[in-house]
Scaffold this active site. Structure first.
Site, PDB file in Angstrom:
ATOM      1  N   SER A 273      38.903  38.245  41.085  1.00 40.51           N
ATOM      2  CA  SER A 273      37.957  37.198  40.693  1.00 40.51           C
ATOM      3  C   SER A 273      38.687  36.030  40.032  1.00 40.51           C
ATOM      4  O   SER A 273      39.557  36.232  39.179  1.00 40.51           O
ATOM      5  CB  SER A 273      36.947  37.808  39.711  1.00 40.51           C
TER       6      SER A 273
ATOM      7  N   GLU B 106      31.987  39.101  44.311  1.00 45.12           N
ATOM      8  CA  GLU B 106      31.210  39.443  45.512  1.00 45.12           C
ATOM      9  C   GLU B 106      31.611  40.805  46.094  1.00 45.12           C
ATOM     10  O   GLU B 106      31.366  41.079  47.260  1.00 45.12           O
ATOM     11  CB  GLU B 106      31.352  38.352  46.581  1.00 45.12           C
TER      12      GLU B 106
HETATM   13 ZN    ZN Z   1      31.019  32.244  47.497  1.00 43.18          ZN
END
Ligand code: ZN
Length: 217
Positions: free
Chosen positions: A47, A78
């Site tokens: 991230s 995600e």
């Molecule tokens: Zn994105």
């Protein structure tokens, strides 16, 4: 462990940035790693890190519940989006999520891309649907993306960006580029004032070819 797979994830993440599909630290890349005993892991970009200074050891290994198995950094926000797709699509070996410009225009317009081009149908599976909006990193985004992706290889995330899958990383990145080209062609054709899809009977034939390659059935 899985050093070669982590290196491949890093290589494709750098290519994604070099090709202009993302800006800064946005986007994320992963691939499925199958252990001999049957356990599956996912190697995914961390991230909030820049790709040019990212190292192989920065790529994070997570299990299929999203728990970190190896790596110092936090996995992509995600991660559950990627895992949702691996769970739903057994033949998918890699996922690439970008914020590419033309795909993002489609994501803002909220317009499904009809089957416009032969290569779109044979590699992406036909129409490209727009997944309903949900906050980045939320379980809803993962659910909406999996539903809109269906059996196909590309999807647009409303007001966010694009995502493509493949049997391997090279294929997933190619599919992201093909989705971006398709989105650009669709927009240009609309500017010209006329959009003609592939004849439906031909599109069906091409979808059969696609299903033979990528179908999970
Ligand atoms: Zn994105």
């Amino acid at each position: 462990m899985w050093e070669a797979q982590k290196a491949e994830v890093l290589e494709v993440a750098r290519k994604m940035e070099e090709k202009g599909l993302v800006l800064g630290t946005s986007g994320n890349v992963s691939q499925r790693c199958k252990e001999r005993e049957g356990r599956e892991l996912v190697a995914i970009t961390p991230s909030g890190r820049h790709y040019d200074t990212m190292k192989v050891e920065d790529i994070v290994l997570v299990d299929m519940e999203g728990n970190r198995v190896e790596g110092e950094l936090a996995p992509s926000v995600e991660t559950m989006l990627h895992i949702g797709i691996y769970r739903a699509r057994k033949k998918v070996g890699a996922v690439v999520h970008t914020h590419a410009v033309y795909g993002s225009a489609i994501a803002v317009a909220g317009k499904e891309i009809p089957p416009l081009l032969d290569d779109q149908i044979t590699y992406l599976g036909g129409e490209v649907k727009v997944a309903a909006y949900a906050l980045p990193g939320s379980p809803e985004l993962a659910r909406n993306a999996v539903a809109a992706l269906g059996p196909r290889n590309a999807v647009v995330l409303a007001n966010h960006g694009t995502l493509a899958v493949g049997r391997n990383l090279r294929e997933a990145l190619n599919n992201c580029e093909l989705l971006e080209k398709t989105a650009k062609v669709y927009i240009l054709a609309m500017v010209l004032g006329s959009v003609t899809a592939v004849p439906p009977d031909m599109a069906e034939l091409e979808k059969v070819f696609f299903a033979g390659l990528f179908g999970d059935g």
